[in-house]
Motif scaffolding. Structure first.
Motif, mmCIF file in Angstrom:
data_model
loop_
_atom_site.group_PDB
_atom_site.id
_atom_site.type_symbol
_atom_site.label_atom_id
_atom_site.label_comp_id
_atom_site.label_asym_id
_atom_site.label_seq_id
_atom_site.Cartn_x
_atom_site.Cartn_y
_atom_site.Cartn_z
ATOM 1 N N GLU A 166 0.867 -1.262 -0.042
ATOM 2 C CA GLU A 166 -0.024 -0.063 -0.110
ATOM 3 C C GLU A 166 0.921 1.197 0.061
ATOM 4 O O GLU A 166 1.976 1.303 0.877
ATOM 5 N N VAL A 167 0.663 2.237 -0.791
ATOM 6 C CA VAL A 167 1.278 3.325 -0.828
ATOM 7 C C VAL A 167 0.656 4.546 -0.615
ATOM 8 O O VAL A 167 -0.617 4.800 -1.058
ATOM 9 N N SER A 168 1.015 5.415 0.353
ATOM 10 C CA SER A 168 0.172 6.421 0.731
ATOM 11 C C SER A 168 1.194 7.808 1.061
ATOM 12 O O SER A 168 2.293 7.597 1.030
ATOM 13 N N PHE A 169 0.365 8.772 1.131
ATOM 14 C CA PHE A 169 1.173 10.137 0.810
ATOM 15 C C PHE A 169 0.924 10.989 2.423
ATOM 16 O O PHE A 169 -0.410 11.207 2.300
ATOM 17 N N ASP A 170 1.927 11.360 3.101
ATOM 18 C CA ASP A 170 1.605 12.097 4.359
ATOM 19 C C ASP A 170 1.843 13.471 4.009
ATOM 20 O O ASP A 170 3.135 13.939 3.590
ATOM 21 N N GLU A 171 0.767 14.291 3.662
ATOM 22 C CA GLU A 171 0.943 15.540 3.204
ATOM 23 C C GLU A 171 1.673 16.412 4.252
ATOM 24 O O GLU A 171 2.492 17.365 3.817
ATOM 25 N N GLY A 172 1.364 16.431 5.568
ATOM 26 C CA GLY A 172 1.902 17.191 6.462
ATOM 27 C C GLY A 172 3.401 16.962 6.702
ATOM 28 O O GLY A 172 3.964 17.869 6.673
ATOM 29 N N HIS A 173 3.853 15.853 6.563
ATOM 30 C CA HIS A 173 5.390 15.733 6.404
ATOM 31 C C HIS A 173 6.184 15.407 5.002
ATOM 32 O O HIS A 173 7.251 15.117 4.970
ATOM 33 N N GLN A 174 5.173 15.618 4.024
ATOM 34 C CA GLN A 174 5.746 15.320 2.701
ATOM 35 C C GLN A 174 6.444 13.971 2.390
ATOM 36 O O GLN A 174 7.489 13.944 1.878
#
Length: 84
Positions: free
Chosen positions: A32-40
């Motif tokens: 699963e690939v996700s993106f944490d916008e807060g920490h980029q």
């Protein structure tokens, strides 16, 4: 562990061998690939195989016998005694 990878023209990259070994990844494993916008940050997590999930659920499930005589079952659980 840090590695630098290059994104291809198709948006693909190769996980370094050291990372694959550390995660014990093999051909056909799902991620699963996700993106944490807060920490980029991109977060890659192993997706459990259906057999692993089934084994986990089965360990919690309580096996019971099917009810063949509904009246007897009802009487047993209503009075707390077994039906004759």
């Amino acid at each position: 562990m840090k590695s630098i990878v290059t994104i291809s023209s198709k948006g693909q990259f190769t996980l370094p061998a050291e990372v694959r070994r550390s995660m014990d990844l093999k051909q056909g494993d799902r991620l699963e690939v996700s993106f944490d916008e807060g920490h980029q940050r991109i977060i890659i997590t192993r997706v459990a195989a259906i057999a692993d999930l089934s084994a986990r659920v089965s360990s919690y499930a309580k096996r019971t016998e099917p009810v063949l005589d509904v009246d007897a079952y009802y009487q047993e659980h209503r009075t707390g005694k077994s039906a004759p």
